[in-house]
Design a protein around this motif. Structure first.
Motif, PDB file in Angstrom:
ATOM      1  N   HIS A  14       0.881  -1.122  -0.023  1.00 21.14           N
ATOM      2  CA  HIS A  14      -0.041   0.078  -0.010  1.00 21.14           C
ATOM      3  C   HIS A  14       0.892   1.378  -0.098  1.00 21.14           C
ATOM      4  CE1 HIS A  14      -3.643   2.641   0.784  1.00 21.14           C
ATOM      5  NE2 HIS A  14      -2.654   3.114   1.880  1.00 21.14           N
ATOM      6  N   VAL A  15       1.935   1.222   1.109  1.00 21.69           N
ATOM      7  CA  VAL A  15       2.775   2.333   1.084  1.00 21.69           C
ATOM      8  C   VAL A  15       3.503   2.704  -0.423  1.00 21.69           C
ATOM      9  CG1 VAL A  15       4.792   3.390   2.106  1.00 21.69           C
ATOM     10  CG2 VAL A  15       2.878   2.099   3.390  1.00 21.69           C
ATOM     11  N   MET A  16       3.789   1.568  -1.506  1.00 23.85           N
ATOM     12  CA  MET A  16       4.574   1.657  -2.416  1.00 23.85           C
ATOM     13  C   MET A  16       3.578   1.838  -3.445  1.00 23.85           C
ATOM     14  SD  MET A  16       7.422   1.582  -1.456  1.00 23.85           S
ATOM     15  CE  MET A  16       8.922   1.249  -2.318  1.00 23.85           C
ATOM     16  N   GLY A  17       2.229   2.076  -3.240  1.00 19.80           N
ATOM     17  CA  GLY A  17       1.289   2.513  -4.462  1.00 19.80           C
ATOM     18  C   GLY A  17       0.537   1.348  -5.201  1.00 19.80           C
ATOM     19  N   SER A  18       0.109   0.330  -4.122  1.00 22.05           N
ATOM     20  CA  SER A  18      -0.579  -0.929  -4.810  1.00 22.05           C
ATOM     21  C   SER A  18      -2.023  -0.467  -5.154  1.00 22.05           C
ATOM     22  CB  SER A  18      -0.299  -1.967  -3.923  1.00 22.05           C
ATOM     23  OG  SER A  18      -0.946  -1.905  -2.802  1.00 22.05           O
ATOM     24  N   LYS A  19      -2.577   0.419  -4.356  1.00 24.06           N
ATOM     25  CA  LYS A  19      -3.965   0.935  -4.649  1.00 24.06           C
ATOM     26  C   LYS A  19      -4.066   1.178  -6.046  1.00 24.06           C
ATOM     27  CE  LYS A  19      -8.013   2.269  -3.069  1.00 24.06           C
ATOM     28  NZ  LYS A  19      -8.438   3.080  -4.111  1.00 24.06           N
ATOM     29  N   GLU A  20      -3.102   2.176  -6.581  1.00 23.43           N
ATOM     30  CA  GLU A  20      -3.181   2.620  -7.786  1.00 23.43           C
ATOM     31  C   GLU A  20      -2.967   1.620  -8.960  1.00 23.43           C
ATOM     32  OE1 GLU A  20      -1.124   4.560  -5.729  1.00 23.43           O
ATOM     33  OE2 GLU A  20      -3.089   5.484  -5.405  1.00 23.43           O
ATOM     34  N   ALA A  44       7.706  -5.117  -3.147  1.00 24.64           N
ATOM     35  CA  ALA A  44       6.413  -4.223  -3.150  1.00 24.64           C
ATOM     36  C   ALA A  44       6.493  -3.150  -4.257  1.00 24.64           C
ATOM     37  CB  ALA A  44       5.981  -3.614  -1.799  1.00 24.64           C
ATOM     38  N   PRO A  45       5.222  -2.993  -5.158  1.00 21.97           N
ATOM     39  CA  PRO A  45       4.108  -3.550  -5.006  1.00 21.97           C
ATOM     40  C   PRO A  45       4.047  -5.176  -5.543  1.00 21.97           C
ATOM     41  CG  PRO A  45       3.946  -1.465  -6.078  1.00 21.97           C
ATOM     42  CD  PRO A  45       5.293  -1.979  -5.751  1.00 21.97           C
ATOM     43  N   VAL A  46       3.454  -6.094  -5.113  1.00 22.81           N
ATOM     44  CA  VAL A  46       3.626  -7.241  -5.685  1.00 22.81           C
ATOM     45  C   VAL A  46       2.211  -7.953  -6.168  1.00 22.81           C
ATOM     46  CG1 VAL A  46       3.915  -9.732  -4.994  1.00 22.81           C
ATOM     47  CG2 VAL A  46       5.155  -8.050  -3.841  1.00 22.81           C
ATOM     48  N   VAL A  85       0.004 -13.662 -10.515  1.00 19.23           N
ATOM     49  CA  VAL A  85      -0.631 -14.262 -11.707  1.00 19.23           C
ATOM     50  C   VAL A  85      -0.575 -15.784 -11.732  1.00 19.23           C
ATOM     51  CG1 VAL A  85      -1.426 -14.318 -14.136  1.00 19.23           C
ATOM     52  CG2 VAL A  85      -0.394 -12.193 -13.168  1.00 19.23           C
ATOM     53  N   GLY A  86      -1.872 -16.389 -11.334  1.00 17.42           N
ATOM     54  CA  GLY A  86      -1.671 -17.726 -11.013  1.00 17.42           C
ATOM     55  C   GLY A  86      -0.617 -17.976  -9.983  1.00 17.42           C
ATOM     56  N   GLU A  87       0.378 -18.864 -10.429  1.00 15.31           N
ATOM     57  CA  GLU A  87       1.463 -19.038  -9.510  1.00 15.31           C
ATOM     58  C   GLU A  87       2.753 -18.403  -9.393  1.00 15.31           C
ATOM     59  OE1 GLU A  87       1.189 -22.321  -6.958  1.00 15.31           O
ATOM     60  OE2 GLU A  87      -0.684 -21.673  -7.738  1.00 15.31           O
ATOM     61  N   GLU A  88       2.598 -17.535 -10.444  1.00 18.75           N
ATOM     62  CA  GLU A  88       3.902 -16.518 -10.785  1.00 18.75           C
ATOM     63  C   GLU A  88       3.871 -15.172  -9.843  1.00 18.75           C
ATOM     64  OE1 GLU A  88       6.434 -17.336 -12.929  1.00 18.75           O
ATOM     65  OE2 GLU A  88       5.482 -19.396 -13.398  1.00 18.75           O
ATOM     66  N   PHE A  89       4.888 -14.884  -9.427  1.00 19.82           N
ATOM     67  CA  PHE A  89       4.842 -13.657  -8.577  1.00 19.82           C
ATOM     68  C   PHE A  89       5.864 -12.474  -9.502  1.00 19.82           C
ATOM     69  CE2 PHE A  89       3.474 -14.471  -4.240  1.00 19.82           C
ATOM     70  CZ  PHE A  89       3.276 -15.765  -4.385  1.00 19.82           C
ATOM     71  N   TYR A  90       5.345 -11.106  -9.441  1.00 16.55           N
ATOM     72  CA  TYR A  90       5.946 -10.109  -9.871  1.00 16.55           C
ATOM     73  C   TYR A  90       6.057  -9.096  -8.962  1.00 16.55           C
ATOM     74  CZ  TYR A  90       4.519 -12.910 -14.015  1.00 16.55           C
ATOM     75  OH  TYR A  90       4.239 -13.822 -15.060  1.00 16.55           O
ATOM     76  N   GLY A  91       7.424  -8.486  -9.051  1.00 13.77           N
ATOM     77  CA  GLY A  91       7.385  -7.550  -8.113  1.00 13.77           C
ATOM     78  C   GLY A  91       7.719  -6.002  -8.738  1.00 13.77           C
ATOM     79  N   ALA A  92       7.653  -5.112  -8.120  1.00 15.13           N
ATOM     80  CA  ALA A  92       7.778  -3.641  -8.301  1.00 15.13           C
ATOM     81  C   ALA A  92       6.732  -3.388  -9.617  1.00 15.13           C
ATOM     82  CB  ALA A  92       9.185  -3.163  -8.516  1.00 15.13           C
ATOM     83  N   SER A 127       2.980   9.569  -8.712  1.00 14.55           N
ATOM     84  CA  SER A 127       4.109   8.721  -8.390  1.00 14.55           C
ATOM     85  C   SER A 127       5.199   9.051  -9.339  1.00 14.55           C
ATOM     86  CB  SER A 127       3.518   7.433  -8.501  1.00 14.55           C
ATOM     87  OG  SER A 127       2.178   7.127  -8.401  1.00 14.55           O
ATOM     88  N   ALA A 128       4.991   9.439 -10.542  1.00 13.40           N
ATOM     89  CA  ALA A 128       6.216   9.373 -11.290  1.00 13.40           C
ATOM     90  C   ALA A 128       7.045  10.683 -11.443  1.00 13.40           C
ATOM     91  CB  ALA A 128       5.731   9.414 -12.935  1.00 13.40           C
ATOM     92  N   CYS A 129       6.433  11.822 -10.662  1.00 19.04           N
ATOM     93  CA  CYS A 129       7.271  12.967 -10.482  1.00 19.04           C
ATOM     94  C   CYS A 129       8.025  13.111  -9.387  1.00 19.04           C
ATOM     95  CB  CYS A 129       6.196  14.180 -10.433  1.00 19.04           C
ATOM     96  SG  CYS A 129       6.953  15.928 -10.324  1.00 19.04           S
ATOM     97  N   LYS A 130       9.287  13.306  -9.809  1.00 20.62           N
ATOM     98  CA  LYS A 130      10.035  13.024  -8.239  1.00 20.62           C
ATOM     99  C   LYS A 130      10.393  14.593  -7.734  1.00 20.62           C
ATOM    100  CE  LYS A 130      12.813   9.170  -9.542  1.00 20.62           C
ATOM    101  NZ  LYS A 130      11.816   8.946 -10.492  1.00 20.62           N
TER     102      LYS A 130
END
Ligand SMILES: Cc1cc2nc3c(=O)[nH]c(=O)nc-3n(C[C@H](O)[C@H](O)[C@H](O)COP(=O)(O)O)c2cc1C
Ligand code: FES
Lengths: 159, 585
Positions: free
Chosen positions: A84-90, A126-128, A131-138, B577-580
């Motif tokens: 959430h802190v890293m923007g996962s809501k968006e 994060a944000p993680v 998809v299925g069993e595969e994980f993707y970061g950032a 988010s993109a703007c630094k």
């Protein structure tokens, strides 16, 4: 839709009848069908001699169980604190917009279901998104678009 | 010291997610091609708790060399340069912050994570594993309880109850049949130390549970593990099978008349099931509704029998305590909080990961030491969230609070499971409060009214505040309702759920005031309170916002100021988010 009820019967035959067996049986049913079909609930209820309503009480309590068929691939967007802190809501909103479905929904072509989860346990990436069993970061919006394209292509390929 | 040459590859959930399996496969191929397959042993280990994509350690004549961010295509170069050529492969060598991250830690429960193959009982034994069991099984049961009591170990699942005392209660409770339960439901969405322990050193938890069984006279145990942790469950299954085969588990442990069996129960996705009475209901096959205590599980737990329930990290502390003695353990920590605690450091710090330090260290030390300081130097620390949905946010002025149970409770937060999320000025504290209440509303079991209805009301008000509909009267309502829910709820979920709101209101009153009085979100997080206009004075004409916008709503040309077309803008905040340079308000 009618299901192959013998599969439920063999799950029931393989399981014990002792204490605490109901949830593992329902988990096995879901693994088999991808959701817990109504016919299966009736069959389990009859065999274990419990009311279907008690089974639904359990199915609706735990978020892991589904009463409807799911899409081919489930996109799980982490909404844990770190994400959430890293923007996962968006990111979740973006998936929702691009796929045209709400959290919990399934696309009309049956390819994707979208789900929010609380912490996938790899907060360092994060944000993680899984998809299925595969994980993707950032994952950001650009990467989200790529994921949709990649997995949609995969679905078409295996059609 | 053995001179065995080894290559350790971190293959926990994070390592696998970053492509670790392909790295392992490539090592197999390239070692074989180079004719070195017999010389170096490849070991899959668990995650070490620091996220660096795939981590690989080579232990040989060069000493111990760590490579980070290893991609499958790097493997050939590492084998050629390092293994064949005997030289460091510099492009992937771990940097200074990798080493700093570990230098300031004291690893007791994480000692084996990332060091041994979790699926190999011999490696666990070589690291001292099962020695505690082999010694304790021939001693009177009360000695184990006495040792754990003397160590001062307190529950790591959140409550901090003295573990030895709980063991004593369960041992003293009348009853033929007793149970041991390991709480591996790890519900705090921002904590993952239990997962790392289960994936990286499952035998430690198994051994801890067997010791507990001997101490309280229980012959059956359950590990209740989150379904979201399939790898942890798989590794526990391997550990249980291996321990059974070696006679550490099952009937007649180590050829004595004592027995102990272990079963795994996969959770089905419900945060409240981390609460012990709800967890017990769930194992019994029911909805996970908590019940009021007393009776405590130690008197009447699983199927009405005396039940000892401890957290993963608590159990993992037991073998080292029994092995090395209570005094050894008690040398770490403070007067009332002994030993170490694992924290899941996340958010806006440079190094995010699992940090194990002696209790009593300050939060500042954690952030600046292992954390390596803030992620973006320009953005200062605004707060640290401790203890997840039951905890609270501490402001920068309280960074010198030592991490021990009492000091943290005094601030209004809780130690909780050890989640520690660092936030900078881009986080909105009202939004964080709303975020946690949204979580607890979704997870409330709905049994008691204060929690079910009260939290929902609090959420509605927080949503109003975040969307610019808030009034000063709302703030009074929030504190009043928060206190009511805390005092009236049945279980720990409701009793602690208002904490994130109450602590942010206490420490960040000006931010709440900005939302309700000026209709402004100073951190530009609450979308409805953002104007989505470019501040021409701050814009450096870089075009990052325009590239990020999925709706083509930001007009920009090289060398020009950016401009947002409000008709096309979908308020997704990609540009922010993109703007630094904080140029979008
Ligand atoms: C809502 C709620 C959620 C909880 N979640 C967890 C959890 O995920 N893991 C855990 O170990 N304890 C959790 N607890 C604490 C347990 O109820 C219990 O106190 C703990 O497992 C006891 O073990 P310990 O003494 O070793 O800490 C939770 C408590 C509450 C009220
Ligand atoms: S918060 Fe997203 S993985 Fe933990």
């Amino acid at each position: 839709m009618s299901i192959d009820i013998t599969k439920v019967e063999s799950i029931l035959a393989a399981s014990g009848r002792g204490k605490g067996v109901l949830i593992p049986i329902l988990q096995a049913v879901q693994n088999e069908f991808g959701y817990v079909p109504r016919e299966a609930v009736d069959c389990v209820a009859e065999t274990l001699d419990v009311f279907p309503v008690d089974i639904y009480g359990i199915l609706t309590f735990y978020s892991q169980f589904y009463l409807e068929p799911r899409g081919r691939y489930t996109i799980r967007v982490c909404q844990g604190t770190a994400c959430h802190v890293m923007g996962s809501k968006e990111v979740l909103d973006h998936f929702s917009r691009q796929l045209g479905i709400e959290d919990g929904g399934t696309t009309e072509d049956g390819v994707f279901s979208l789900e929010r989860v609380a912490c996938l346990g790899c907060c360092g990436m994060a944000p993680v998104v899984a998809v299925g069993e595969e994980f993707y970061g950032a994952v950001d919006m650009t990467k989200a678009d790529e994921l949709i394209a990649t997995w949609r292509a995969k679905a078409e390929e295996s059609e | 010291m053995s001179t065995e040459k080894k290559i350790l590859i971190c293959l926990g959930t994070s390592g696998i997610a970053a492509g670790g399996k392909a790295v392992l496969a490539n090592f197999e191929t390239h070692l074989a091609q180079a004719g070195k397959a017999d010389e170096y042993r490849l070991v899959s280990v668990g995650d070490r708790g620091l996220f660096r994509d795939v981590l690989v350690d080579v232990i040989d004549g060069l000493g111990r060399t760590t490579y980070e961010h290893v991609r499958p295509e790097d493997v050939e170069d590492i084998v050629q340069t390092h293994i064949v050529g005997g030289e460091l492969y510099a492009p992937r060598a771990a940097g200074a912050d990798y080493h700093e991250f570990f230098a300031s830690q004291t690893r007791i429960v994480l000692a084996n994570c990332g060091e041994i193959n979790p699926e190999c009982i011999d490696e666990y034994c070589a690291a001292g594993g099962y020695a505690a069991l082999q010694a304790a099984i021939f001693e009177p049961a009360h000695m184990l309880t006495d040792t754990v009591k003397a160590s001062g170990l307190r529950g790591r699942g959140g409550g901090g109850f003295p573990t030895g005392v709980k063991w004593q209660f369960t041992a003293d409770a009348p009853g033929e049949q007793k149970y041991i339960i390991c709480n591996a439901d790890e519900g705090d969405p921002g904590a993952f130390m239990d997962r790392a322990i289960l994936e990286g050193d499952p035998h430690a938890v198994v051994e801890g549970m067997i010791l507990a069984g001997l101490a309280v006279g229980a012959t059956e145990g359950y590990i209740y593990c989150r379904a979201e942790y399939p790898l942890a469950i798989a590794r526990l299954e391997v550990a249980i099978a291996q321990a059974t085969e070696r006679g550490m588990l099952g009937e007649s442990i180590l050829n004595t008349p004592k027995s102990f069996t272990l079963k795994i129960k996969a959770g089905a996705g419900a945060f409240v099931c981390g609460e012990e009475t709800a967890l017990i209901a769930s194992i019994e096959g029911k909805r996970g509704n908590p019940v009021s205590k007393p009776p405590f599980p130690a008197q009447s737990g699983l199927w009405g029998c005396p039940t000892l329930i401890n957290n993963v990290e608590t159990f993992a502390n037991v073998p080292p305590i029994v092995r090395n003695g209570a005094e050894w353990f008690a040398q770490y920590g403070t007067e009332n909080s002994k030993g170490t605690k694992v924290f899941a450091l996340a958010g806006k710090v440079k190094n995010t990961g699992l940090v194990e330090v002696p209790m009593g260290m300050t939060i500042r030390h954690l952030v600046d030491g292992p954390g390596g300081g803030m992620l973006v130097k320009r953005l200062p620390l605004k707060g640290v969230q401790l203890g997840g949905p039951s905890g609270g946010c501490l402001p920068a002025s309280l960074l010198d609070t030592p991490v021990d149970y009492e000091s943290i409770t005094q601030t209004g937060a809780i130690m909780g499971s050890g989640g520690m999320v660092v936030m900078d000025t881009q986080s909105c504290m009202v939004d964080i409060a709303r975020f946690f209440v949204e979580f607890t509303v979704a997870e409330s079991c709905g049994k008691c009214t204060p929690c079910r209805v009260g939290l929902k009301r609090m959420l509605e008000i927080l949503e109003d505040i975040c969307s610019g509909q808030g009034t000063p009267a709302h703030l009074d309502f929030l504190s009043e309702m928060g206190e009511t829910i805390k005092s009236m709820s049945l279980c720990g979920l409701g009793q602690t759920a208002p904490n994130p709101v109450l602590t942010t209101m206490k420490y960040y009153p000006e931010e709440y005031a900005a939302h309700v009085e000026d209709r402004e979100c100073p951190a530009h997080v609450c979308a409805e309170l953002v104007d989505f206009v470019v501040d021409d004075d701050k814009c450096i004409r870089c075009g990052a916002c325009s590239r990020a916008c999925p709706a083509e709503a930001v007009h920009w040309q090289k060398g020009q100021l950016a401009k947002i077309d409000s008709d096309r803008c979908i308020q997704c905040k990609a540009c922010i988010s993109a703007c630094k340079f904080d140029a979008i308000r």
